[in-house]
Design a protein around this motif. Structure first.
Motif, PDB file in Angstrom:
ATOM      1  N   LYS A 160       1.459   1.423   6.478  1.00  6.61           N
ATOM      2  CA  LYS A 160       2.836   1.895   6.663  1.00  6.61           C
ATOM      3  C   LYS A 160       3.829   1.129   5.793  1.00  6.61           C
ATOM      4  CE  LYS A 160       1.734   3.047  11.455  1.00  6.61           C
ATOM      5  NZ  LYS A 160       2.003   2.752  12.896  1.00  6.61           N
ATOM      6  N   GLN A 161       3.334   0.169   5.022  1.00  6.82           N
ATOM      7  CA  GLN A 161       4.184  -0.618   4.135  1.00  6.82           C
ATOM      8  C   GLN A 161       3.498  -0.781   2.782  1.00  6.82           C
ATOM      9  OE1 GLN A 161       5.691  -4.250   5.791  1.00  6.82           O
ATOM     10  NE2 GLN A 161       6.601  -3.245   7.552  1.00  6.82           N
ATOM     11  N   LYS A 162       3.199   0.335   2.154  1.00 11.40           N
ATOM     12  CA  LYS A 162       2.410   0.298   0.924  1.00 11.40           C
ATOM     13  C   LYS A 162       3.152  -0.340  -0.247  1.00 11.40           C
ATOM     14  CE  LYS A 162      -0.784   3.974   2.167  1.00 11.40           C
ATOM     15  NZ  LYS A 162      -1.403   5.278   1.821  1.00 11.40           N
ATOM     16  N   HIS A 163       4.461  -0.557  -0.095  1.00  6.07           N
ATOM     17  CA  HIS A 163       5.196  -1.254  -1.143  1.00  6.07           C
ATOM     18  C   HIS A 163       4.793  -2.729  -1.230  1.00  6.07           C
ATOM     19  CE1 HIS A 163       7.422  -1.562   2.621  1.00  6.07           C
ATOM     20  NE2 HIS A 163       8.010  -2.655   2.171  1.00  6.07           N
ATOM     21  N   HIS A 164       4.086  -3.222  -0.213  1.00  9.09           N
ATOM     22  CA  HIS A 164       3.599  -4.605  -0.235  1.00  9.09           C
ATOM     23  C   HIS A 164       2.124  -4.684  -0.661  1.00  9.09           C
ATOM     24  CE1 HIS A 164       7.204  -6.345   1.318  1.00  9.09           C
ATOM     25  NE2 HIS A 164       7.105  -5.801   2.521  1.00  9.09           N
ATOM     26  N   VAL A 165       1.596  -3.595  -1.190  1.00 12.41           N
ATOM     27  CA  VAL A 165       0.152  -3.550  -1.440  1.00 12.41           C
ATOM     28  C   VAL A 165      -0.307  -4.604  -2.454  1.00 12.41           C
ATOM     29  CG1 VAL A 165       0.283  -1.762  -3.243  1.00 12.41           C
ATOM     30  CG2 VAL A 165      -1.803  -2.019  -1.881  1.00 12.41           C
ATOM     31  N   ASP A 166       0.480  -4.879  -3.478  1.00 12.57           N
ATOM     32  CA  ASP A 166       0.049  -5.850  -4.491  1.00 12.57           C
ATOM     33  C   ASP A 166      -0.050  -7.251  -3.891  1.00 12.57           C
ATOM     34  OD1 ASP A 166      -0.153  -3.923  -6.466  1.00 12.57           O
ATOM     35  OD2 ASP A 166       1.885  -4.247  -7.214  1.00 12.57           O
ATOM     36  N   ALA A 167       0.957  -7.639  -3.105  1.00 10.24           N
ATOM     37  CA  ALA A 167       0.913  -8.953  -2.466  1.00 10.24           C
ATOM     38  C   ALA A 167      -0.261  -9.027  -1.492  1.00 10.24           C
ATOM     39  CB  ALA A 167       2.225  -9.228  -1.731  1.00 10.24           C
ATOM     40  N   TYR A 168      -0.446  -7.957  -0.721  1.00  7.26           N
ATOM     41  CA  TYR A 168      -1.539  -7.943   0.254  1.00  7.26           C
ATOM     42  C   TYR A 168      -2.893  -8.042  -0.433  1.00  7.26           C
ATOM     43  CZ  TYR A 168      -4.983  -6.443   3.576  1.00  7.26           C
ATOM     44  OH  TYR A 168      -6.115  -6.400   4.344  1.00  7.26           O
ATOM     45  N   LEU A 169      -3.090  -7.272  -1.487  1.00  7.91           N
ATOM     46  CA  LEU A 169      -4.385  -7.291  -2.172  1.00  7.91           C
ATOM     47  C   LEU A 169      -4.665  -8.640  -2.826  1.00  7.91           C
ATOM     48  CD1 LEU A 169      -4.521  -3.716  -3.733  1.00  7.91           C
ATOM     49  CD2 LEU A 169      -5.791  -4.583  -1.763  1.00  7.91           C
ATOM     50  N   GLY A 170      -3.617  -9.343  -3.239  1.00 13.29           N
ATOM     51  CA  GLY A 170      -3.810 -10.700  -3.746  1.00 13.29           C
ATOM     52  C   GLY A 170      -4.329 -11.619  -2.649  1.00 13.29           C
ATOM     53  N   MET A 171      -3.731 -11.514  -1.463  1.00 19.49           N
ATOM     54  CA  MET A 171      -4.215 -12.300  -0.320  1.00 19.49           C
ATOM     55  C   MET A 171      -5.660 -11.935  -0.008  1.00 19.49           C
ATOM     56  SD  MET A 171      -1.004 -11.708   2.263  1.00 19.49           S
ATOM     57  CE  MET A 171       0.699 -11.829   1.703  1.00 19.49           C
ATOM     58  N   PHE A 172      -5.912 -10.633   0.056  1.00 16.36           N
ATOM     59  CA  PHE A 172      -7.250 -10.156   0.423  1.00 16.36           C
ATOM     60  C   PHE A 172      -8.304 -10.681  -0.558  1.00 16.36           C
ATOM     61  CE2 PHE A 172     -10.843  -7.350   0.497  1.00 16.36           C
ATOM     62  CZ  PHE A 172     -10.967  -6.946   1.821  1.00 16.36           C
TER      63      PHE A 172
END
Length: 267
Positions: A160-172
């Motif tokens: 629901k917050q795909k605008h944060h996908v780059d930051a999230y994928l870096g964490m992942f």
């Protein structure tokens, strides 16, 4: 068992009966979209009604805050029930048997009682502040992992917050490389309960709502976990950005997550 926790368990089991019946009859499930990647079913509404009716029967003066019903005010606002009658709606809709009823009681802003109930497995996770956490009446403790090399982590994608996908994928990526493995099961309340029970060693997710974590976070803390925001503070209840693990695993997870935090997630 604390009397109010006992009522919460009764409410969760009543909702669970509604959910199991609905899950067994998918042709009778009606689904509508509330927003992007956000759905509600008639089964969830019926389950929430079961929770509300059970709580109101015993405590008509209390306030109830539900994902679908919003805020139902009572004459005593010091007592607030925070309810997600079907955490894991997408799993339910797609026939994946992994979802839960989540009920927490806040007294003057502090969570005191918590129930997370998985009706498919008949697993009841409970906690009262200061009295530990239980699974089906037996004490549970968080895992004892000292680092990430043997740890299995849990997470939730920011659907629901795909605008944060780059930051999230870096964490992942960084946490995946360091850890043994990562799970994405789709029900935050159960992710937190699984950390409490030592089934996974840590969990992180961003953009959660209070009903997603109110019960599970108390259960995890009472089992020995620490719950923080992405910078190790206590703002997760406002931001919805949450990390949960035992102290040693949490320290490593936070250090890794911080490397990918944009300013908008630094809380």
């Amino acid at each position: 068992m604390h009397p109010m926790l006992n009522i919460a368990v009764r409410a969760a089991r009543n909702a669970g009966q509604v959910i199991v019946k609905g899950f067994a009859n998918p042709d009778n499930t009606e689904t509508r979209a509330k927003g992007q990647n956000d759905f509600v079913t008639n089964v969830e509404l019926d389950a929430e009604n079961a929770v509300v009716n059970t709580l109101r029967k015993s405590y008509p003066e209390h306030t109830i805050i539900g994902e679908e019903c919003g805020e139902l005010t009572g004459s005593n606002p010091d007592y607030q029930w925070v309810v997600d009658a079907l955490d894991g709606t997408a799993n339910f809709i797609h026939g994946i048997p992994h979802f839960a009823v989540s009920i927490a009681l806040r007294v003057k802003g502090r969570t005191e009682q918590a129930v997370v109930y998985d009706p498919i497995r008949d697993e009841l996770f409970t906690a009262s502040r200061g009295a530990g956490a239980q699974l089906n009446g037996y004490r549970i403790r968080t895992g004892k992992a000292k680092d990430l090399t043997t740890a299995v982590l849990a997470t939730g994608f920011p659907a629901k917050q795909k605008h944060h996908v780059d930051a999230y994928l870096g964490m992942f990526k960084d946490l995946f490389v360091q850890s043994s493995d990562i799970r994405r099961a789709g029900a935050p309340s159960l992710d937190l309960a699984y950390v409490a029970a030592g089934r996974v060693d840590g969990y992180w997710e961003l953009g959660l709502k209070p009903w997603d974590f109110a019960a599970g976070s108390l259960i995890a803390r009472e089992a020995g976990s620490i719950v923080t925001d992405f910078v190790g503070g206590h703002n997760f209840e406002q931001s919805g950005n949450l990390v949960c693990a035992n102290p040693k695993v949490l320290k490593i997870m936070l250090s890794t997550i911080r490397e990918h935090l944009p300013e908008s997630l630094s809380n």
